[in-house]
Scaffold this motif. Structure first.
Motif, PDB file in Angstrom:
ATOM      1  N   UNK A  89       0.865  -1.186   0.000  1.00 12.16           N
ATOM      2  CA  UNK A  89       0.000   0.000   0.000  1.00 12.16           C
ATOM      3  C   UNK A  89       0.902   1.237   0.000  1.00 12.16           C
ATOM      4  N   UNK A  90       0.630   2.192  -0.907  1.00  4.94           N
ATOM      5  CA  UNK A  90       1.511   3.348  -1.000  1.00  4.94           C
ATOM      6  C   UNK A  90       1.176   4.406   0.045  1.00  4.94           C
ATOM      7  N   UNK A  91       1.918   5.506   0.017  1.00  8.42           N
ATOM      8  CA  UNK A  91       1.777   6.546   1.044  1.00  8.42           C
ATOM      9  C   UNK A  91       0.400   7.183   1.034  1.00  8.42           C
ATOM     10  N   UNK A  92      -0.289   7.160  -0.102  1.00 11.84           N
ATOM     11  CA  UNK A  92      -1.629   7.743  -0.203  1.00 11.84           C
ATOM     12  C   UNK A  92      -2.720   6.754   0.183  1.00 11.84           C
ATOM     13  N   UNK A  93      -2.324   5.541   0.551  1.00 11.45           N
ATOM     14  CA  UNK A  93      -3.312   4.546   0.954  1.00 11.45           C
ATOM     15  C   UNK A  93      -3.855   3.714  -0.188  1.00 11.45           C
ATOM     16  N   UNK A  94      -3.205   3.769  -1.354  1.00  7.40           N
ATOM     17  CA  UNK A  94      -3.668   3.019  -2.516  1.00  7.40           C
ATOM     18  C   UNK A  94      -2.798   1.782  -2.739  1.00  7.40           C
ATOM     19  N   UNK A  95      -3.410   0.750  -3.321  1.00  9.24           N
ATOM     20  CA  UNK A  95      -2.642  -0.422  -3.689  1.00  9.24           C
ATOM     21  C   UNK A  95      -1.631  -0.069  -4.782  1.00  9.24           C
ATOM     22  N   UNK A  96      -0.433  -0.575  -4.630  1.00  8.06           N
ATOM     23  CA  UNK A  96       0.555  -0.397  -5.684  1.00  8.06           C
ATOM     24  C   UNK A  96       0.157  -1.252  -6.892  1.00  8.06           C
ATOM     25  N   UNK A  97       0.831  -1.038  -7.997  1.00 12.13           N
ATOM     26  CA  UNK A  97       0.549  -1.834  -9.182  1.00 12.13           C
ATOM     27  C   UNK A  97       0.784  -3.310  -8.874  1.00 12.13           C
ATOM     28  N   UNK A  98       0.146  -4.174  -9.647  1.00 14.33           N
ATOM     29  CA  UNK A  98       0.322  -5.611  -9.440  1.00 14.33           C
ATOM     30  C   UNK A  98       1.765  -6.021  -9.709  1.00 14.33           C
ATOM     31  N   UNK A  99       2.421  -5.358 -10.645  1.00 12.47           N
ATOM     32  CA  UNK A  99       3.827  -5.690 -10.918  1.00 12.47           C
ATOM     33  C   UNK A  99       4.728  -5.275  -9.742  1.00 12.47           C
TER      34      UNK A  99
END
Length: 386
Positions: free
Chosen positions: A56-66
């Motif tokens: 999970x990135x700093x903004x709370x979103x899932x990172x890319x699948x790669x």
């Protein structure tokens, strides 16, 4: 500046090797997974290293699948790594589903503690086979939810529910009048009773896998996840990426087993030379190197499809079948190369072998995925033939 997935994966790998691998000898790791105290200790270390929930990135979103593939493969170098870093099943898949479907209020109550590593969750879908319940065929679901005013009342039994013992958050799937519905619940709840925790071939997941009785569980309508009667659709939304993240984690584990087997084959001598110089052993390790690369490419291919915004249903089935079979072959050859040491508890190899054997069943057995793919092939072929 935001770090790339590869940079994070490199940090995760160092952390797992330095801080989590020593826990593989921790006596608190039992037949039903690491204890709650052990989970807390490992997650405290990950939090201190700034690596908790790294997908999970700093903004709370899932990172890319790669990016997630690189991170979860590094986490999987130890069977305990995904638990320590808060990227293990079923929590990781539940985070994904909640992030896509939950309301802001539901996210605050159920997703936030998951992301913070302060709570574990369980996904209640599979049911006891002896009662004809849902397994690989969710349409056989017998757990029922009936509306009573502003509430829903759920009754039924569930089986092989990973992490239910100790979970604080549950996603319960039940049949409703027009299909199936998912309900969010806080746990423990007296209406959700653990009948027993099964003894299974794998033992890396906290809480093990439990048989659950649900009797008169009352859930307010505000805790329906997504829309009523859309549970089967949401299950597919969750399952496609979850199949792939299983592949990612176990690629890391199989890579670790291969490392250990290679070191053993180089150091161990028999019949006048190192084991690796015997063709029968050297060829097995060569087969492992080929299989690991094939698995990595299959994961990357499917991750790219998911990153492009496609559902990836068939592609994730293909990846799950191919990767689980490839990695089981790797783990099996590692055990064989190491002989008696390979079947002992002196290294983590036999544990990885057992975990990957279970992976060929979890998230859909190989045969069910092949059957689904065959049906798709039939439809496409008939359509092409006119």
């Amino acid at each position: 500046m935001s770090m790339s997935g590869l940079d994070i994966a490199a940090r995760v790998e160092r952390f797992v090797r330095d801080c989590i691998v020593p826990h593989e000898r921790d006596p608190r790791w039992g037949a039903h997974g690491p204890s709650e105290a052990m989970v807390v200790d490992m997650r405290d270390k990950a939090r201190a290293a700034g690596l908790l929930t790294p997908h999970i990135d700093e903004a709370g979103h899932h990172r890319s699948h790669r990016d997630t593939a690189a991170i979860l493969c590094a986490a999987g170098l130890s069977p305990l790594g995904p638990v320590a870093l808060n990227v293990a099943a079923p929590d990781e898949g539940n985070m994904y589903l909640l992030g896509r479907v939950a309301t802001p209020e539901q996210k605050a109550r159920f997703l936030t503690p998951l992301l913070a590593g302060q709570a574990r969750s369980a996904f209640f879908m599979t049911e006891p086979a002896e009662e004809g319940g849902a397994g690989s065929d969710p349409s056989m679901m017998q757990t029922m939810a009936s509306q009573d005013g502003d509430d829903w009342v759920i009754n039924g039994r569930k089986a092989f529910i990973t992490g239910a013992d100790g979970a604080r958050i549950g996603i319960i799937m039940a049949r409703t009048e027009q299909g199936a519905t998912m309900f969010l619940v806080s746990l423990p709840d007296p209406a959700v009773r653990i009948e027993r925790v099964l003894d299974t071939i794998d033992s890396a997941m906290p809480g093990g896998h439990a048989i659950i009785a649900i009797n008169g569980l009352r859930v307010p309508a505000s805790q329906i996840l997504g829309a009523p009667h859309k549970g089967f659709d949401y299950a597919q939304l969750r399952l496609a990426p979850a199949r792939l993240t299983h592949c990612m984690r176990w690629l890391g584990a199989a890579s670790r087993a291969h490392e250990i087997a290679c070191a053993y084959a180089v150091r161990r001598h028999a019949f006048g030379k190192p084991l690796i110089d015997h063709e029968g052993v050297g060829f097995m390790l060569a087969d492992n190197r080929i299989a690991l690369q094939q698995a990595a490419l299959m994961i990357d291919w499917c991750a790219g499809i998911l990153d492009a915004g496609e559902a990836g249903t068939a592609e994730s089935s293909m990846a799950k079948v191919a990767v689980s079979d490839l990695l089981f072959g790797v783990a099996d050859r590692c055990v064989q190369v190491m002989g008696g040491t390979g079947v002992s508890g002196d290294t983590i190899v036999q544990q990885i072998f057992r975990e990957i054997r279970a992976f060929r069943i979890y998230d859909g057995p190989t045969e069910v995925h092949k059957w689904s793919l065959a049906k798709r092939i039939k439809r496409e072929t008939l359509a092409a033939l006119g």
